[in-house]
Design a protein around this motif. Sequence first.
Motif, mmCIF file in Angstrom:
data_model
loop_
_atom_site.group_PDB
_atom_site.id
_atom_site.type_symbol
_atom_site.label_atom_id
_atom_site.label_comp_id
_atom_site.label_asym_id
_atom_site.label_seq_id
_atom_site.Cartn_x
_atom_site.Cartn_y
_atom_site.Cartn_z
ATOM 1 N N LYS A 20 2.469 6.628 4.609
ATOM 2 C CA LYS A 20 2.232 5.827 4.659
ATOM 3 C C LYS A 20 2.951 4.753 3.568
ATOM 4 O O LYS A 20 2.967 5.081 2.455
ATOM 5 C CB LYS A 20 0.307 5.579 4.495
ATOM 6 C CG LYS A 20 0.443 4.388 5.312
ATOM 7 C CD LYS A 20 -1.120 4.605 5.267
ATOM 8 C CE LYS A 20 -2.015 3.756 5.941
ATOM 9 N NZ LYS A 20 -3.190 2.947 5.626
ATOM 10 N N LYS A 21 3.861 4.032 5.017
ATOM 11 C CA LYS A 21 4.139 3.189 4.401
ATOM 12 C C LYS A 21 3.561 2.183 3.226
ATOM 13 O O LYS A 21 2.801 1.579 3.549
ATOM 14 C CB LYS A 21 5.374 3.110 5.115
ATOM 15 C CG LYS A 21 6.095 1.658 4.686
ATOM 16 C CD LYS A 21 7.397 0.936 6.026
ATOM 17 C CE LYS A 21 7.972 0.394 5.464
ATOM 18 N NZ LYS A 21 8.790 -0.670 6.758
ATOM 19 N N ALA A 22 4.772 1.594 2.353
ATOM 20 C CA ALA A 22 3.570 0.956 1.228
ATOM 21 C C ALA A 22 5.089 0.195 0.935
ATOM 22 O O ALA A 22 6.304 0.693 0.561
ATOM 23 C CB ALA A 22 2.460 1.515 -0.072
ATOM 24 N N VAL A 23 4.660 -1.502 0.766
ATOM 25 C CA VAL A 23 5.491 -2.690 0.026
ATOM 26 C C VAL A 23 5.066 -2.896 -0.750
ATOM 27 O O VAL A 23 4.039 -2.970 -1.546
ATOM 28 C CB VAL A 23 6.122 -3.484 0.989
ATOM 29 C CG1 VAL A 23 6.876 -2.401 1.745
ATOM 30 C CG2 VAL A 23 5.305 -4.220 1.346
ATOM 31 N N GLY A 24 6.214 -3.701 -2.319
ATOM 32 C CA GLY A 24 5.214 -4.684 -3.070
ATOM 33 C C GLY A 24 4.742 -5.801 -2.242
ATOM 34 O O GLY A 24 5.519 -6.645 -1.411
ATOM 35 N N TRP A 25 4.086 -6.232 -3.842
ATOM 36 C CA TRP A 25 4.415 -7.763 -3.491
ATOM 37 C C TRP A 25 5.553 -8.762 -2.119
ATOM 38 O O TRP A 25 5.130 -9.447 -1.340
ATOM 39 C CB TRP A 25 3.378 -8.614 -4.651
ATOM 40 C CG TRP A 25 2.751 -10.136 -4.330
ATOM 41 C CD1 TRP A 25 3.483 -11.260 -3.921
ATOM 42 C CD2 TRP A 25 1.630 -9.893 -3.148
ATOM 43 N NE1 TRP A 25 1.918 -12.274 -3.298
ATOM 44 C CE2 TRP A 25 1.787 -11.500 -3.123
ATOM 45 C CE3 TRP A 25 0.589 -9.188 -2.672
ATOM 46 C CZ2 TRP A 25 0.126 -11.931 -2.648
ATOM 47 C CZ3 TRP A 25 -0.430 -9.777 -2.733
ATOM 48 C CH2 TRP A 25 -0.363 -10.609 -2.025
ATOM 49 N N PRO A 26 6.062 -8.580 -3.182
ATOM 50 C CA PRO A 26 7.110 -9.445 -2.921
ATOM 51 C C PRO A 26 7.817 -9.128 -1.318
ATOM 52 O O PRO A 26 8.332 -10.687 -0.250
ATOM 53 C CB PRO A 26 8.720 -8.864 -3.587
ATOM 54 C CG PRO A 26 8.242 -8.514 -4.802
ATOM 55 C CD PRO A 26 7.376 -7.941 -4.831
ATOM 56 N N GLU A 27 7.649 -8.249 -0.867
ATOM 57 C CA GLU A 27 8.089 -7.724 0.455
ATOM 58 C C GLU A 27 6.911 -8.775 1.355
ATOM 59 O O GLU A 27 7.415 -9.018 2.900
ATOM 60 C CB GLU A 27 8.669 -5.821 0.969
ATOM 61 C CG GLU A 27 9.438 -5.059 0.217
ATOM 62 C CD GLU A 27 8.550 -5.359 -1.587
ATOM 63 O OE1 GLU A 27 10.248 -4.689 -1.865
ATOM 64 O OE2 GLU A 27 8.702 -5.017 -2.055
ATOM 65 N N PHE A 28 5.874 -8.408 1.218
ATOM 66 C CA PHE A 28 4.662 -8.295 2.135
ATOM 67 C C PHE A 28 5.059 -10.315 1.551
ATOM 68 O O PHE A 28 4.503 -10.919 3.056
ATOM 69 C CB PHE A 28 3.275 -8.868 1.320
ATOM 70 C CG PHE A 28 2.114 -8.795 1.596
ATOM 71 C CD1 PHE A 28 1.809 -9.337 3.075
ATOM 72 C CD2 PHE A 28 1.597 -10.429 0.858
ATOM 73 C CE1 PHE A 28 0.429 -9.722 3.560
ATOM 74 C CE2 PHE A 28 0.654 -10.510 1.229
ATOM 75 C CZ PHE A 28 -0.023 -10.657 2.169
#
Length: 185
Positions: A20-28
């Motif tokens: 499942k795709k996950a991103v860091g806080w900066p991308e959010f």
Amino acid sequence: MTNTAHEARRAQEQKKAEQKKAVGWPEFAAAEPALAEWTERRFGAYAHHVLATLRADGSPRLTGLEADFRGGELWLGMMPGSWKARDLRRDPRFALHANPGPGADGAGGDVRIAGRAVEVGDAEALARYAAEVELPLPFHLFRAELTEVVRTHVEDPHIVLETWRPGCPVRTVRRGNDDAPPAVD
């Protein structure tokens, strides 16, 4: 279910979660700046929040945690050898629910974050973080990678759920207290 079947099922679930795709806080924050700012403020209102991890047998574990937004990231720090740290090292999936505060009015709503915790293993990075937040070493430090952020609040007569997932715009659902289907924006 036998132990072998249970273990195989857990391995499949973990593999699926890892894909499942996950991103860091900066991308959010870049994708949804208003929701990210609101989420940081909500977590910043109180020091202690509720972290959900998965025990070795797959059952949930709820524990208190101080979440830290620092340097553009969401950090989860914990005592060495704590059960929550052991859980995250074994299975990095987590959910973090902001402290709702006193009373039951839910003023402004609440928020939860789901994702994977990535442990920081670099001794120099840990020492820098410890110096910055004035914590004694040793401790476990994890950087949050997000798979979902959900804000829940009331806009009378509706409860409103705003859900963000990587690669998708915010989905807003309004539900009432009747049998009418929810409205989706």
